[in-house]
Design an enzyme around this catalytic site. Structure first.
Site, PDB file in Angstrom:
ATOM      1  N   LEU A 118       0.814  -1.206   0.000  1.00  0.00           N
ATOM      2  CA  LEU A 118       0.000   0.000   0.000  1.00  0.00           C
ATOM      3  C   LEU A 118       0.855   1.265   0.000  1.00  0.00           C
ATOM      4  CD1 LEU A 118      -2.822   1.240   0.170  1.00  0.00           C
ATOM      5  CD2 LEU A 118      -2.634   1.104   2.669  1.00  0.00           C
ATOM      6  N   ASP A 119       0.645   2.100  -1.026  1.00  0.00           N
ATOM      7  CA  ASP A 119       1.296   3.402  -1.149  1.00  0.00           C
ATOM      8  C   ASP A 119       2.816   3.312  -1.153  1.00  0.00           C
ATOM      9  OD1 ASP A 119      -1.114   4.798  -1.308  1.00  0.00           O
ATOM     10  OD2 ASP A 119      -1.280   4.955   0.867  1.00  0.00           O
ATOM     11  N   GLU A 120       3.363   2.161  -1.566  1.00  0.00           N
ATOM     12  CA  GLU A 120       4.809   1.994  -1.583  1.00  0.00           C
ATOM     13  C   GLU A 120       5.333   1.624  -2.966  1.00  0.00           C
ATOM     14  OE1 GLU A 120       6.275  -0.545   1.488  1.00  0.00           O
ATOM     15  OE2 GLU A 120       5.137   0.440   3.075  1.00  0.00           O
TER      16      GLU A 120
END
Length: 294
Positions: free
Chosen positions: A237-239
């Site tokens: 997530l969001d990486e």
């Protein structure tokens, strides 16, 4: 005595502007081999950028070239060259509008911006659909004449919703999916199915200010910078690999509402640049990083 003059009246194909992007293990002779191949096919290079990453040992290159040779001939020659250099490559027509699907929830600023830039600023995408888990932005899509698809998502319907999304991607021949403040987490399976084809935008307060009202949390802490990050979506997530980031300086005079407005503007700018660079084949993946030939 007069001399007959003959002329070749056979029509010659107009040159096509191509963009070639490639990556391969770094070694001497790559640039010369690519330039020689293009020259041998009557190509005139109009733009060329390259980078060798000393950490990964990979070489990256983006070339724009005008050539009258057919796409098939160029692709056959590149396929042969790729075997010599263990090369991954992509050839496309420069300036071709990439078929794009935009996903939203209730925030309108990024959707408005992308639709406006497509229409008025030459953003090289063709937005073929807007998909949302709410109906709030149906009017925005309708104003620009873009089909709107309401696909509600709950814990129980998430798998069906993602299956419908994939069906739309296939049906509409979608090449790029943009999460323009789409407030749902994509499953690992969906991320794998669309790997390298989904761009997300979010504020850059993560991981410091998680959860609800991040701008209020930031205001309480007296932050001096607000920003946004545009990145490819992965199962982490969001990486995912970062394409673009932007920031604005702020001070103690800014209210929470001011931070929100500035944050939305930063998000618009960062997302638009990331979408443009992806559509122009300026972004190449280097593991968890990106190489961006601006």
């Amino acid at each position: 005595m007069t001399t007959a003059v003959t002329s070749d009246l056979t029509p010659h194909p107009e040159p096509t502007h191509w963009v070639l992007s490639l990556s391969c293990p770094d070694r001497p002779g790559i640039v010369a081999a690519v330039a020689g191949l293009l020259a041998a096919h009557g190509g005139n290079i109009t733009e060329s950028q390259q980078f060798g990453d000393p950490l990964t040992g990979l070489f990256f290159m983006r070339v724009q070239v005008e050539a009258s040779t057919s796409r098939g001939d160029l692709e056959a020659a590149l396929t042969s060259l790729a075997g010599d250099f263990s090369m991954a490559w992509r050839l496309d027509q420069a300036g071709r509008r990439m078929r794009t699907l935009v996903m939203v929830s209730t925030a309108a600023h990024c959707l408005h911006d992308l639709l406006f830039r497509q229409q008025s600023e030459g953003l090289p995408v063709d937005i073929v659909a807007v998909v949302s888990n709410h109906t709030d932005l149906a009017g925005v899509a309708g104003f620009y004449g873009i089909p709107f698809h309401h696909v509600p998502v709950t814990r129980d319907t998430k798998a069906d919703a993602e299956a419908r999304l994939l069906a739309l991607v296939e049906e509409l021949d979608v090449e790029l999916v943009v999460l323009a403040r789409y407030m749902q987490i994509l499953s690992d399976d969906l991320c794998r199915a669309l790997a390298g084809r989904v761009i997300n935008i979010h504020h850059s307060f993560l991981p410091s200010f998680k959860g609800a009202r991040p701008y209020a949390q930031a205001h309480d802490r007296g932050v001096k910078l607000i920003g946004a990050t545009a990145h490819y979506v992965t199962g982490d997530l969001d990486e995912g690999p970062i394409i673009e980031q932007d920031v604005e300086r702020v001070d103690h005079t800014k209210r929470v509402e001011d931070l929100v407005a500035l944050g939305q503007d930063v998000e618009r700018r960062a997302l638009a640049r990331a979408v443009r660079w992806h559509a122009e084949h300026r972004v190449l993946l280097d593991g968890h990083r990106t190489i961006v030939f601006r």
